[in-house]
Design a protein around this motif. Structure first.
Motif, PDB file in Angstrom:
ATOM      1  N   ASP A 133       0.839  -1.215   0.000  1.00 57.38           N
ATOM      2  CA  ASP A 133       0.000   0.000   0.000  1.00 57.38           C
ATOM      3  C   ASP A 133       0.870   1.261   0.000  1.00 57.38           C
ATOM      4  N   ILE A 134       1.752   1.338  -0.984  1.00 58.06           N
ATOM      5  CA  ILE A 134       2.658   2.482  -1.139  1.00 58.06           C
ATOM      6  C   ILE A 134       2.180   3.335  -2.313  1.00 58.06           C
ATOM      7  N   HIS A 135       2.135   4.631  -2.111  1.00 58.40           N
ATOM      8  CA  HIS A 135       1.777   5.568  -3.174  1.00 58.40           C
ATOM      9  C   HIS A 135       2.964   5.694  -4.137  1.00 58.40           C
ATOM     10  N   LEU A 136       2.723   5.485  -5.434  1.00 59.59           N
ATOM     11  CA  LEU A 136       3.802   5.474  -6.424  1.00 59.59           C
ATOM     12  C   LEU A 136       3.674   6.666  -7.367  1.00 59.59           C
ATOM     13  N   VAL A 137       4.673   7.541  -7.337  1.00 56.35           N
ATOM     14  CA  VAL A 137       4.729   8.699  -8.230  1.00 56.35           C
ATOM     15  C   VAL A 137       5.790   8.417  -9.290  1.00 56.35           C
ATOM     16  N   HIS A 138       5.360   8.364 -10.534  1.00 53.90           N
ATOM     17  CA  HIS A 138       6.213   7.934 -11.642  1.00 53.90           C
ATOM     18  C   HIS A 138       6.462   9.094 -12.602  1.00 53.90           C
ATOM     19  N   LEU A 139       7.706   9.232 -13.072  1.00 57.95           N
ATOM     20  CA  LEU A 139       8.058  10.291 -14.017  1.00 57.95           C
ATOM     21  C   LEU A 139       7.915   9.796 -15.450  1.00 57.95           C
ATOM     22  N   SER A 140       7.234  10.593 -16.253  1.00 57.92           N
ATOM     23  CA  SER A 140       7.074  10.277 -17.667  1.00 57.92           C
ATOM     24  C   SER A 140       7.477  11.496 -18.501  1.00 57.92           C
ATOM     25  N   THR A 141       7.010  11.574 -19.735  1.00 55.15           N
ATOM     26  CA  THR A 141       7.611  12.493 -20.694  1.00 55.15           C
ATOM     27  C   THR A 141       6.620  13.012 -21.726  1.00 55.15           C
ATOM     28  N   ASP A 142       6.960  14.152 -22.325  1.00 56.05           N
ATOM     29  CA  ASP A 142       6.188  14.666 -23.461  1.00 56.05           C
ATOM     30  C   ASP A 142       6.352  13.792 -24.701  1.00 56.05           C
ATOM     31  N   PHE A 143       7.358  12.909 -24.696  1.00 56.06           N
ATOM     32  CA  PHE A 143       7.596  12.057 -25.867  1.00 56.06           C
ATOM     33  C   PHE A 143       6.578  10.923 -26.003  1.00 56.06           C
ATOM     34  N   VAL A 144       5.575  10.891 -25.114  1.00 52.70           N
ATOM     35  CA  VAL A 144       4.457   9.962 -25.339  1.00 52.70           C
ATOM     36  C   VAL A 144       3.559  10.481 -26.463  1.00 52.70           C
ATOM     37  N   PHE A 145       3.761  11.742 -26.888  1.00 50.09           N
ATOM     38  CA  PHE A 145       2.964  12.357 -27.947  1.00 50.09           C
ATOM     39  C   PHE A 145       3.757  12.442 -29.250  1.00 50.09           C
ATOM     40  N   ASP A 146       3.036  12.545 -30.363  1.00 48.47           N
ATOM     41  CA  ASP A 146       3.705  12.616 -31.660  1.00 48.47           C
ATOM     42  C   ASP A 146       4.116  14.030 -32.050  1.00 48.47           C
ATOM     43  N   GLY A 147       3.665  15.020 -31.303  1.00 47.50           N
ATOM     44  CA  GLY A 147       4.085  16.385 -31.561  1.00 47.50           C
ATOM     45  C   GLY A 147       3.342  17.081 -32.685  1.00 47.50           C
ATOM     46  N   LEU A 148       2.226  16.533 -33.105  1.00 47.73           N
ATOM     47  CA  LEU A 148       1.463  17.140 -34.202  1.00 47.73           C
ATOM     48  C   LEU A 148       0.395  18.109 -33.720  1.00 47.73           C
ATOM     49  N   ASN A 149       0.025  18.022 -32.436  1.00 45.93           N
ATOM     50  CA  ASN A 149      -1.090  18.829 -31.929  1.00 45.93           C
ATOM     51  C   ASN A 149      -0.813  19.465 -30.568  1.00 45.93           C
TER      52      ASN A 149
ATOM     53  N   LEU B 288       0.860   0.191 -17.517  1.00 44.61           N
ATOM     54  CA  LEU B 288       1.021  -0.702 -16.362  1.00 44.61           C
ATOM     55  C   LEU B 288       0.391  -0.082 -15.120  1.00 44.61           C
ATOM     56  N   LEU B 289       0.619   1.194 -14.925  1.00 44.65           N
ATOM     57  CA  LEU B 289       0.063   1.871 -13.757  1.00 44.65           C
ATOM     58  C   LEU B 289      -1.457   1.922 -13.826  1.00 44.65           C
ATOM     59  N   LYS B 290      -1.989   2.222 -15.002  1.00 52.91           N
ATOM     60  CA  LYS B 290      -3.442   2.317 -15.159  1.00 52.91           C
ATOM     61  C   LYS B 290      -4.146   0.996 -14.855  1.00 52.91           C
ATOM     62  N   SER B 291      -3.473  -0.106 -15.147  1.00 51.04           N
ATOM     63  CA  SER B 291      -4.082  -1.418 -14.918  1.00 51.04           C
ATOM     64  C   SER B 291      -3.737  -2.006 -13.552  1.00 51.04           C
ATOM     65  N   SER B 292      -3.005  -1.249 -12.733  1.00 48.46           N
ATOM     66  CA  SER B 292      -2.570  -1.760 -11.435  1.00 48.46           C
ATOM     67  C   SER B 292      -3.619  -1.488 -10.363  1.00 48.46           C
ATOM     68  N   ASN B 293      -3.370  -2.051  -9.193  1.00 46.98           N
ATOM     69  CA  ASN B 293      -4.246  -1.837  -8.036  1.00 46.98           C
ATOM     70  C   ASN B 293      -3.576  -0.976  -6.971  1.00 46.98           C
ATOM     71  N   THR B 294      -2.554  -0.249  -7.357  1.00 47.28           N
ATOM     72  CA  THR B 294      -1.890   0.635  -6.404  1.00 47.28           C
ATOM     73  C   THR B 294      -2.358   2.069  -6.608  1.00 47.28           C
ATOM     74  N   ASN B 295      -2.087   2.926  -5.632  1.00 48.65           N
ATOM     75  CA  ASN B 295      -2.346   4.352  -5.783  1.00 48.65           C
ATOM     76  C   ASN B 295      -1.172   4.965  -6.532  1.00 48.65           C
ATOM     77  N   TRP B 296      -1.442   5.633  -7.649  1.00 46.20           N
ATOM     78  CA  TRP B 296      -0.356   6.123  -8.487  1.00 46.20           C
ATOM     79  C   TRP B 296      -0.644   7.505  -9.044  1.00 46.20           C
ATOM     80  N   ALA B 297       0.450   8.187  -9.364  1.00 42.85           N
ATOM     81  CA  ALA B 297       0.398   9.447 -10.109  1.00 42.85           C
ATOM     82  C   ALA B 297       1.527   9.439 -11.122  1.00 42.85           C
ATOM     83  N   VAL B 298       1.248   9.928 -12.305  1.00 41.99           N
ATOM     84  CA  VAL B 298       2.260  10.090 -13.346  1.00 41.99           C
ATOM     85  C   VAL B 298       2.499  11.581 -13.538  1.00 41.99           C
ATOM     86  N   LEU B 299       3.762  11.975 -13.480  1.00 43.09           N
ATOM     87  CA  LEU B 299       4.140  13.347 -13.778  1.00 43.09           C
ATOM     88  C   LEU B 299       4.910  13.353 -15.098  1.00 43.09           C
TER      89      LEU B 299
END
Length: 321
Positions: free
Chosen positions: A127-143, A168-179
């Motif tokens: 039961d640990i809150h997980l804060v995960h770092l992500s990126t603008d590179f998930v987008f194609d940059g067209l919009n 993975l986070l969206k399908s998990s059962n933990t409390n999470w945030a993506v930045l």
């Protein structure tokens, strides 16, 4: 009678004292990891467990705990988490070099996806809150600029690994945030980590002619701002995806010119080129950028302007000269 009443209130106050949260940071030797350590030591908002592969490279060793932890070693990760029992994890460790990810896909997947799955499993269990770092590179940059709920469409393998991690986070059962963040800049205490601001400043100071792309647009992020967002996400127990960046939108060429202007360096040796002329291993999105409304509203995120960020970097450099 008055003394007894006062004593009762003292007991009540003690019962309602708020326990300081314990956070564990992965990748604490990196730029963001060191900035989180710096903020915790300066402000004392949480109890910190800093972890990274190898020895601690942060110069101050007191005021927090450090544990060696290789995120590719699930057994070691489990031992560290069981020892320290953190309330939250800020997961900064990753392979972030876009071309290296393209060239070493298996290792990129291990570091950016499989290591996260290890953390998710343990966070679910404990039961640990997980804060995960992500990126603008998930987008194609067209919009761009993008909101948190805009459709992802990565154009590089690095981006693909970050999308896979988010899923993975969206399908998990933990409390999470993506930045998600963009083009982080700043300096570490030992000046061991470079980024576009430091690279441009160094090259221009040495009068090296430099070529800079003029067809990519970003919102560069001061490392201190991103560190603050990470702590806010923990303190506010944030859930879901948040966009965290600077507030100024510019081309890479404009960014480098702003660096030249701030330090009064010669802009005539800057040559603008197209991305296609670089023949880079991995493709980059053209125009990213973020809409920051959600982070400002929910987290009270308050990013610096790019010029204010350069001033902070300049002050830190002067202290090390």
């Amino acid at each position: 009678m008055i003394r007894n009443e006062y004593s009762r209130y003292n007991v009540d106050i003690q019962l309602f004292e708020v326990k300081m949260k314990t956070i564990l940071v992965t990748g604490s030797n990196g730029l963001l990891g060191q900035k989180i350590t710096e903020k915790v030591l300066a402000e004392g908002r949480v109890s910190l467990i800093a972890t990274s592969k190898g020895q601690n490279r942060y110069p101050i060793k007191k005021g927090y705990e450090y544990a060696e932890m290789d995120i590719l070693n699930p057994a070691q990760v489990k031992v560290v988490l069981e020892r320290y029992q953190p309330d939250a994890i800020i997961h900064t460790a990753a392979m972030t070099n876009v071309d290296t990810c393209e060239a070493q896909k298996a290792l990129a997947h291990q570091l950016n996806v499989e290591a996260l799955q290890t953390l998710i499993s343990l966070c679910e269990e404990k039961d640990i809150h997980l804060v995960h770092l992500s990126t603008d590179f998930v987008f194609d940059g067209l919009n761009g600029p993008y909101k948190e709920d805009d459709a992802v469409s990565p154009v590089s393998y690095y981006g693909e690994t970050k999308v896979a991690a988010e899923e993975l986070l969206k399908s998990s059962n933990t409390n999470w945030a993506v930045l998600r963040t963009i083009l982080v800049y700043g300096i570490t205490n030992d000046m061991s980590r470079s980024n576009i601001v430091l690279w441009a400043k160094s090259a221009l100071e040495k009068a090296y002619p430099i070529k800079v792309v003029n067809d990519q647009w970003r919102m560069p992020t001061l490392a201190e701002d991103l560190a603050e967002a990470c702590l806010l996400a923990v303190e506010k127990e944030a859930q879901g995806i948040y966009h965290i960046s600077g507030k100024d939108y510019m081309s890479i060429a404009d960014l480098v010119r702003k660096v030249a202007d701030y330090w009064s360096l010669d802009k005539s040796i800057i040559t603008e080129i197209s991305s296609a002329s670089l023949n880079q291993t991995a493709k980059r999105p053209v125009k990213t950028g973020f809409v920051l409304d959600k982070a400002i509203r929910d987290l009270n995120y308050q990013p610096h302007s790019f010029e204010a960020g350069l001033e902070i970097v300049a002050q830190q450099i002067s202290l090390r000269d």
